[in-house]
Enzyme design. Structure first.
Site, PDB file in Angstrom:
ATOM      1  N   CYS A 100      21.326  -6.989  17.341  1.00 47.05           N
ATOM      2  CA  CYS A 100      21.510  -5.935  18.327  1.00 47.05           C
ATOM      3  C   CYS A 100      22.045  -4.692  17.611  1.00 47.05           C
ATOM      4  O   CYS A 100      23.001  -4.774  16.854  1.00 47.05           O
ATOM      5  CB  CYS A 100      22.518  -6.427  19.361  1.00 47.05           C
ATOM      6  SG  CYS A 100      23.089  -5.127  20.457  1.00 47.05           S
ATOM      7  N   GLU A 153      13.414  -1.989   6.708  1.00 45.58           N
ATOM      8  CA  GLU A 153      12.387  -1.818   7.741  1.00 45.58           C
ATOM      9  C   GLU A 153      12.963  -1.975   9.150  1.00 45.58           C
ATOM     10  O   GLU A 153      12.606  -2.892   9.894  1.00 45.58           O
ATOM     11  CB  GLU A 153      11.247  -2.808   7.520  1.00 45.58           C
ATOM     12  CG  GLU A 153      10.493  -2.553   6.243  1.00 45.58           C
ATOM     13  CD  GLU A 153       9.206  -3.354   6.126  1.00 45.58           C
ATOM     14  OE1 GLU A 153       9.052  -4.354   6.845  1.00 45.58           O
ATOM     15  OE2 GLU A 153       8.349  -2.957   5.320  1.00 45.58           O
ATOM     16  N   GLU A 196       7.719  -0.101  -1.183  1.00 41.46           N
ATOM     17  CA  GLU A 196       7.122  -1.431  -1.323  1.00 41.46           C
ATOM     18  C   GLU A 196       5.616  -1.289  -1.338  1.00 41.46           C
ATOM     19  O   GLU A 196       5.044  -0.477  -0.584  1.00 41.46           O
ATOM     20  CB  GLU A 196       7.480  -2.325  -0.130  1.00 41.46           C
ATOM     21  CG  GLU A 196       8.865  -2.881  -0.129  1.00 41.46           C
ATOM     22  CD  GLU A 196       9.079  -3.819   1.065  1.00 41.46           C
ATOM     23  OE1 GLU A 196       8.118  -4.461   1.525  1.00 41.46           O
ATOM     24  OE2 GLU A 196      10.214  -3.883   1.543  1.00 41.46           O
ATOM     25  N   TRP A 234       0.321 -12.106   4.924  1.00 47.02           N
ATOM     26  CA  TRP A 234       0.410 -12.013   6.382  1.00 47.02           C
ATOM     27  C   TRP A 234      -0.775 -11.276   7.002  1.00 47.02           C
ATOM     28  O   TRP A 234      -0.839 -11.151   8.221  1.00 47.02           O
ATOM     29  CB  TRP A 234       1.709 -11.312   6.781  1.00 47.02           C
ATOM     30  CG  TRP A 234       1.968 -10.040   6.015  1.00 47.02           C
ATOM     31  CD1 TRP A 234       2.770  -9.911   4.910  1.00 47.02           C
ATOM     32  CD2 TRP A 234       1.416  -8.747   6.258  1.00 47.02           C
ATOM     33  NE1 TRP A 234       2.756  -8.613   4.449  1.00 47.02           N
ATOM     34  CE2 TRP A 234       1.932  -7.870   5.261  1.00 47.02           C
ATOM     35  CE3 TRP A 234       0.536  -8.227   7.202  1.00 47.02           C
ATOM     36  CZ2 TRP A 234       1.587  -6.518   5.192  1.00 47.02           C
ATOM     37  CZ3 TRP A 234       0.209  -6.880   7.130  1.00 47.02           C
ATOM     38  CH2 TRP A 234       0.726  -6.045   6.143  1.00 47.02           C
ATOM     39  N   LYS A 291       6.457 -17.613   0.369  1.00 50.22           N
ATOM     40  CA  LYS A 291       6.275 -18.203  -0.972  1.00 50.22           C
ATOM     41  C   LYS A 291       4.907 -17.888  -1.566  1.00 50.22           C
ATOM     42  O   LYS A 291       4.747 -17.924  -2.780  1.00 50.22           O
ATOM     43  CB  LYS A 291       6.537 -19.703  -0.959  1.00 50.22           C
ATOM     44  CG  LYS A 291       5.648 -20.538  -0.074  1.00 50.22           C
ATOM     45  CD  LYS A 291       6.056 -22.010  -0.176  1.00 50.22           C
ATOM     46  CE  LYS A 291       5.358 -22.873   0.851  1.00 50.22           C
ATOM     47  NZ  LYS A 291       5.743 -22.527   2.240  1.00 50.22           N
ATOM     48  N   HIS A 315       3.380 -14.952  -0.930  1.00 53.25           N
ATOM     49  CA  HIS A 315       3.182 -13.495  -0.942  1.00 53.25           C
ATOM     50  C   HIS A 315       3.129 -13.033  -2.389  1.00 53.25           C
ATOM     51  O   HIS A 315       3.928 -13.457  -3.219  1.00 53.25           O
ATOM     52  CB  HIS A 315       4.338 -12.808  -0.214  1.00 53.25           C
ATOM     53  CG  HIS A 315       4.086 -11.362   0.045  1.00 53.25           C
ATOM     54  ND1 HIS A 315       4.135 -10.408  -0.954  1.00 53.25           N
ATOM     55  CD2 HIS A 315       3.764 -10.693   1.187  1.00 53.25           C
ATOM     56  CE1 HIS A 315       3.859  -9.224  -0.434  1.00 53.25           C
ATOM     57  NE2 HIS A 315       3.623  -9.371   0.855  1.00 53.25           N
TER      58      HIS A 315
HETATM   59  C1  GLA Z   1       7.984  -6.042   4.354  1.00 52.13           C
HETATM   60  C2  GLA Z   1       9.410  -6.398   4.001  1.00 52.13           C
HETATM   61  C3  GLA Z   1       9.549  -7.260   2.793  1.00 52.13           C
HETATM   62  C4  GLA Z   1       8.471  -8.326   2.754  1.00 52.13           C
HETATM   63  C5  GLA Z   1       7.136  -7.651   2.838  1.00 52.13           C
HETATM   64  C6  GLA Z   1       5.984  -8.609   2.745  1.00 52.13           C
HETATM   65  O1  GLA Z   1       7.541  -4.873   3.845  1.00 52.13           O
HETATM   66  O2  GLA Z   1      10.228  -5.273   3.858  1.00 52.13           O
HETATM   67  O3  GLA Z   1      10.819  -7.859   2.831  1.00 52.13           O
HETATM   68  O4  GLA Z   1       8.644  -9.199   3.821  1.00 52.13           O
HETATM   69  O5  GLA Z   1       7.025  -7.008   4.065  1.00 52.13           O
HETATM   70  O6  GLA Z   1       4.759  -7.935   2.808  1.00 52.13           O
END
Ligand code: GLA
Length: 689
Positions: free
Chosen positions: A123, A158, A316, A324, A365, A367
């Site tokens: 929250c 994020e 990133e 994903w 794992k 990714h």
């Molecule tokens: C986001 C998150 C990361 C990771 C990536 C995977 O950008 O910030 O911690 O989970 O996705 O794509």
């Protein structure tokens, strides 16, 4: 004119190359840490992001802090010329915290409180959560304030999502009371609540939208989303305050992300010293890489424009594949270099990854990471990363340079919320994001720099402002457009523009509302939505040089009348055959155009190519760019850096016009005709004449 921004950190005045590093996941085999450092150096990594999800490793019990492992890592960094982007850990919390303070868990829209788990599950209002993050952030700042490796704060991770708990409901009501000056009638009027007997007679009756409650009051939906942005920023400020108090000279950022515009990121900008974006374009999708590249480019142009041209951070990206996406496809050879340098071309001074080393367990794992489970450095991915690292190390001259755009594209997040919320047109054909990208793509293809901004920015310095599907006019924007066009600017908008005000209340007296009707010289009487598979076409009048006779149009059609505007194209069929499809209106010293139908890409391409010529808009390169090739210019006003990139899978060539360029990476003179292999990037430089 020299226009060079300072590097993100004076401690490391190089393109930052690195990424998320989670050494706490390897504490039981900590000998791997030295191997990490050795390989980071081999890969040309000069920065690592630590602590993103380390809370439980830093505070395993309430008030008991264990910084030892992070001290070791930070010292290893410092000894090896690696700098730390240090995250505050609020994105995921220890279980003890939830157990003791269950109110920190989010409550969903259906009013069910989440259990402990996953991440981004807190929250934003909870005083306990704020206090606990303040404590851990302060401890981190105090511990590392003088550490030579620390260069930047990465606040949380994020930020996203929303909470509907009682504390958030109270905060929402307080937000509304401030917004409507304690005047409930004003709120009822703004939200049009007499509809379905929804008038509020006491502030206590107000609640957030809910899947089991209110979804029909669009003013409420909009104000709730504004509140969610507001409250997220308020929480972020509390996090920033904690570290700023201790380390006033360390810059702060937060990593923004996503395609759904869930938060109004433009409002975050004043709190951030540098903009950071997490980019995961769906490379190698069936639509082709050029399509994907234009989408990625548009977001980068937003990041650069957010701080008036200041370079941003690609915080990133993935060196190989995500885990994903609908289909997790490997980056094809060459794409890693190309996609990374694309961000640099648009103004990023960093190339950073998620993540350094693949974990062995849990949901990420598989990714992609720089180091895979083999831990070897002779993998395709590692070698790609290392090669890029070596190249980035030669790009110091690019740091702090920027792109100057004469064109602004309005991509307005509040407008996208309003379009999402409305009941009109059709469910599948709103496509705000696709529409703005389609307009952006025309400029991308021509190598014309664009600033992607929202309605709150100053537009007076641009030559051209493009605002597709501007359904919601925010206060003052149409007046800005009026002044802009009157002073000589060119403004373009489309169907489904100027229908509602900032509360989602329709304008009365004829669309488009505000000053737009006058500036555009048209009246939009009705809007038609047609079914998938149905189409119409646009017939171009002779007065539109560079455009072909007709273009396919589909999905949405504004039925308009000209008032003072000139008709430049007409619709070809249906009961509105012959009605205007494209109009231009001379207004003061400028011109305002209205595009009445949703047209195939070729229309945007030809229409804007025409305008680019007429308005003599600067291009990165005055040359025909083959399909899939993009050109971007960064400059400090004296020295230019031209990035020419081939997103196509066929070789291409570009006529540079002269041979005054030097290849920045090889130091050799560039040929007048540049040959680009598939996925090639050339960075050319020359002193401005
Ligand atoms: C986001 C998150 C990361 C990771 C990536 C995977 O950008 O910030 O911690 O989970 O996705 O794509």
């Amino acid at each position: 004119m020299t226009n060079r921004y300072p590097p993100i950190s004076a401690k490391c005045p190089h393109i930052l190359h690195g990424g998320d590093y989670n050494p706490e996941q390897w504490q039981n085999t900590s000998e791997i840490w030295d191997e990490d450092i050795r390989l980071m150096k081999e890969a040309g990594v000069n920065t690592a992001t630590v602590g993103v999800f380390s809370w439980v490793s830093l505070e395993p019990e309430e008030g008991k802090f264990t910084f030892g492992w992070l001290d070791t890592i930070m010292d290893k960094f410092a000894e090896n010329g690696i700098y730390a982007v240090m995250a505050t850990p609020s994105g995921a919390r220890p279980a003890w915290l939830t157990r003791k303070y269950p109110e920190v868990s989010r409550v969903r829209g259906d009013r069910i409180r989440n259990h402990h788990g996953v991440r981004e599950n807190h929250c934003f209002t909870s005083p306990v959560y704020r206090e606990k993050t303040r404590i851990i952030n302060t401890k981190l700042a105090q511990r590392y304030k003088d550490h030579p490796a620390l260069i930047l704060w990465h606040i949380s991770n994020e930020y996203c999502g929303e909470c509907h708990c009682d504390m958030c409901q109270d905060a929402f009501r307080a937000f509304l009371r401030r917004k409507y000056n304690d005047d409930l009638d004003a709120l009822n009027q703004a939200w049009w609540t007499a509809f379905w007997s929804h008038t509020y007679t006491d502030w206590s009756q107000l609640e957030s939208p809910s899947s089991i409650g209110e979804t029909s009051i669009h003013g409420l939906t909009l104000d709730w989303r504004r509140f969610v942005t507001h409250q997220t920023i308020d929480f972020m400020r509390s996090e920033i305050d904690a570290v700023r108090k201790v380390t006033p000279d360390i810059p702060v950022t937060t990593n923004m992300h996503g395609s759904g515009f869930h938060l109004d990121y433009h409002r975050f900008v004043p709190c951030m010293d540098v903009i950071a974006w997490d980019a995961y374009p769906r490379w190698h999708s069936p639509c082709g890489d050029a399509e994907i590249a234009a989408e990625a480019a548009m977001i980068y142009d937003m990041c650069r424009a957010m701080k008036g041209g200041r370079p941003f951070m690609l915080m990133e990206s993935v060196p190989s594949l995500t885990n994903w996406q609908h289909v997790n496809k490997l980056k094809r050879p060459g794409m890693h270099r190309l996609s990374s340098l694309q961000a640099v071309a648009h103004g990023s001074d960093t190339v950073q990854y998620f993540q350094w080393r693949m974990g062995r367990g849990s949901c990420e794992k598989f990714h992609g990471a720089v180091l895979d489970h083999s831990g070897r450095s002779d993998t395709r991915v590692f070698k790609d990363v290392a090669a890029l690292g070596n190249e980035l190390a030669t790009l110091d001259a690019v740091i702090g340079t920027t792109s100057k755009a004469q064109t602004a594209l309005i991509v307005d997040i509040e407008n996208s919320w309003a379009i999402d919320a409305m009941a009109a047109l059709g469910r599948e054909n709103r496509k705000y994001r696709e529409t703005v990208i389609s307009h952006y793509r025309a400029f991308w293809k021509m190598g014309v720099p664009v600033d992607v901004i929202d309605q709150t920015y100053d537009i007076s310095s641009y030559k051209l402002v493009v605002a597709p599907m501007l359904y919601m006019l925010r206060p003052g924007f149409s007046e800005k457009v009026d002044r802009f066009v009157a002073a000589g600017g060119t403004f373009i908008t489309t169907y489904w523009s100027g229908l509602v005000d900032e509360n989602d209340l329709t304008f009365v007296g004829g669309f488009p509302g505000g000053r737009l009707r006058k500036v555009l010289g048209i009246w939009n009487e009705e809007t038609d939505a047609i079914h998938p598979g149905e189409s119409n076409s646009v017939t171009i009048s002779a007065s539109m040089p560079g455009m072909k006779g007709s273009y396919k149009a589909a999905e949405l059609f504004a039925l308009i009348h000209t008032e003072t505007a000139k008709v430049r194209a007409t619709l070809a069929s249906d009961f509105y055959a012959g009605r205007p499809a494209l109009t231009s209106n001379t207004y003061g010293k400028g011109t305002a155009w209205y595009i009445a139908s949703r047209n195939e890409q070729a229309f945007q391409d030809d229409f804007y190519a025409n305008l680019i010529t007429t308005l003599e808009l600067d291009r990165a390169l005055d040359a025909d760019l083959p399909a899939g090739v993009s050109a971007n210019l960064r400059t400090d006003g004296k020295r230019d850096f031209l990035f020419v990139m081939n997103f196509g899978n066929a070789p291409a060539s570009v006529n540079l016009g002269d041979n005054s360029y030097t290849d920045l990476l090889t130091g050799t003179s560039a040929m007048a005709v540049l040959s680009l292999a598939p996925y090639a990037v050339h960075i050319l430089t020359r002193v401005r004449k």
